[in-house]
Design a protein around this motif. Structure first.
Motif, PDB file in Angstrom:
ATOM      1  N   LYS A  41       0.769  -1.349   0.210  1.00 44.76           N
ATOM      2  CA  LYS A  41       0.002  -0.070  -0.005  1.00 44.76           C
ATOM      3  C   LYS A  41       0.962   1.276   0.077  1.00 44.76           C
ATOM      4  N   SER A  42       1.720   1.272   1.005  1.00 44.99           N
ATOM      5  CA  SER A  42       2.753   2.535   0.952  1.00 44.99           C
ATOM      6  C   SER A  42       3.652   2.697  -0.059  1.00 44.99           C
ATOM      7  N   THR A  43       4.180   1.460  -0.513  1.00 46.75           N
ATOM      8  CA  THR A  43       4.767   1.792  -2.042  1.00 46.75           C
ATOM      9  C   THR A  43       3.822   2.319  -2.990  1.00 46.75           C
ATOM     10  N   GLN A  88       2.032  11.001   4.724  1.00 44.26           N
ATOM     11  CA  GLN A  88       2.623   9.268   5.012  1.00 44.26           C
ATOM     12  C   GLN A  88       2.192   8.977   6.215  1.00 44.26           C
ATOM     13  N   ASP A  89       2.693   7.626   6.663  1.00 48.34           N
ATOM     14  CA  ASP A  89       2.105   6.994   8.026  1.00 48.34           C
ATOM     15  C   ASP A  89       3.275   7.675   8.892  1.00 48.34           C
ATOM     16  N   GLY A  90       3.297   7.766  10.094  1.00 46.44           N
ATOM     17  CA  GLY A  90       3.988   7.905  11.090  1.00 46.44           C
ATOM     18  C   GLY A  90       4.131   9.521  11.558  1.00 46.44           C
ATOM     19  N   LEU A 162      -3.924   9.546   1.865  1.00 46.29           N
ATOM     20  CA  LEU A 162      -3.702   8.994   3.332  1.00 46.29           C
ATOM     21  C   LEU A 162      -3.127   7.689   3.691  1.00 46.29           C
ATOM     22  N   ASP A 163      -2.095   7.673   4.288  1.00 48.66           N
ATOM     23  CA  ASP A 163      -1.706   6.388   4.417  1.00 48.66           C
ATOM     24  C   ASP A 163      -1.626   5.729   5.855  1.00 48.66           C
ATOM     25  N   GLU A 164      -2.683   4.962   6.167  1.00 51.30           N
ATOM     26  CA  GLU A 164      -2.977   4.417   7.411  1.00 51.30           C
ATOM     27  C   GLU A 164      -3.175   5.462   8.442  1.00 51.30           C
ATOM     28  N   PRO A 165      -4.240   6.317   8.119  1.00 51.90           N
ATOM     29  CA  PRO A 165      -4.380   7.408   9.181  1.00 51.90           C
ATOM     30  C   PRO A 165      -4.781   7.184  10.721  1.00 51.90           C
TER      31      PRO A 165
HETATM   32 MG   LIG Z   1       2.194   1.063   4.890  1.00 48.15          MG
END
Ligand SMILES: [Mg+2]
Ligand SMILES: Nc1ncnc2c1ncn2[C@@H]1O[C@H](COP(=O)(O)OP(=O)(O)O)[C@@H](O)[C@H]1O
Length: 237
Positions: A41-43, A88-90, A162-165
């Motif tokens: 997903k993030s990729t 991004q996540d984080g 949105l990455d894994e909000p």
């Molecule tokens: Mg990810």
């Protein structure tokens, strides 16, 4: 609006993270991108936003096209300027700068109209107005998530990714985050992609769902065709 076709991504020239992904996002839609940890997903989001080179990643084949313009090989800043924002996540921000300074820093390359956008962001996130002068480091996870979404809005994107909000947030906070996503979509007509492992609330607002598993696209369907059991079996397959 966004058309990804046959996209394959490698890290360090060898690790195949995505294989032949097709992923389409129509204007004004909310698209859910689901998959277990490590699915890619993030990729996929980083490939679209031009962030792969920072991690020794590269598009090995296929393409990503936004509004008819090829994104492959473009600098992330140029992709941002074309109207795509990736959160991004984080929850990355400057923890020792104030909330207000973080919001302003986010729009430093987009100073035209920044004051109006700041007011808009504060209307959507009253909590950011309340904490405006305080260091971002004092915010809770949910409040930080709102800050990083607010920062993305400072560049006035047409496509917000949105990455894994919801990662690590309490159910109540997850609810508030998705409520805001829904309002941005309804009030501003914003197109949104949300990557998550599994979130029932996202299924209620999504128009379209893609499921990734081990770098492959394993399902593309309307949300009402997807339930927890089906996802579990796809994730385990
Ligand atoms: Mg990810
Ligand atoms: N910077 C990187 N270098 C090497 N491999 C990576 C890197 N980032 C991700 N990967 C690998 O690519 C695959 C997909 O990861 P990722 O896109 O982070 O999945 P997800 O976001 O769905 O959890 C995983 O096998 C992961 O180990």
């Amino acid at each position: 609006m966004l058309d990804v076709s046959g996209l394959s991504v490698r890290y360090d020239s060898v690790i195949a993270a995505l294989e032949g992904i097709d992923f389409e996002v129509g204007e004004g839609r909310i698209v859910a991108l689901l998959g277990p940890n490590g699915a890619g997903k993030s990729t996929l989001l980083k490939a679209i936003a031009g962030m792969l080179p920072f991690e020794q990643g590269e598009i090995a084949s296929g393409k990503a096209v936004f509004d008819g313009v090829l994104l492959n090989g473009k600098h992330p800043a140029a992709i941002t300027r074309s109207g795509i924002a990736l959160v991004q996540d984080g929850r990355q921000c400057f923890r020792n700068l104030s909330v207000g300074e973080n919001l302003k820093a986010a729009s430093f390359r987009h100073s035209k109209g920044a004051e109006d956008r700041l007011q808009l962001v504060l209307t959507y996130f009253p909590i950011l107005e309340e904490f405006y002068a305080r260091p971002a480091g004092v915010l809770s996870g949910g409040q930080l998530q709102m800050l990083v979404i607010g920062m993305a809005l400072m560049i006035q994107p047409r496509l917000l990714m949105l990455d894994e909000p919801s990662l690590g947030l309490s159910p109540v906070m997850v609810q508030s985050v998705f409520e805001i996503v829904e309002r941005l979509h309804q009030d501003l007509g914003m197109t949104v992609v949300v990557a998550e492992q599994t979130v029932p609330r996202l299924m209620e607002i999504a128009d379209d769902v893609y499921v990734l598993s081990r770098g492959h696209s394993v399902l593309h369907a309307p949300p009402d065709e997807i339930d927890e059991d089906r996802l579990q079996s796809l994730y385990l397959s």
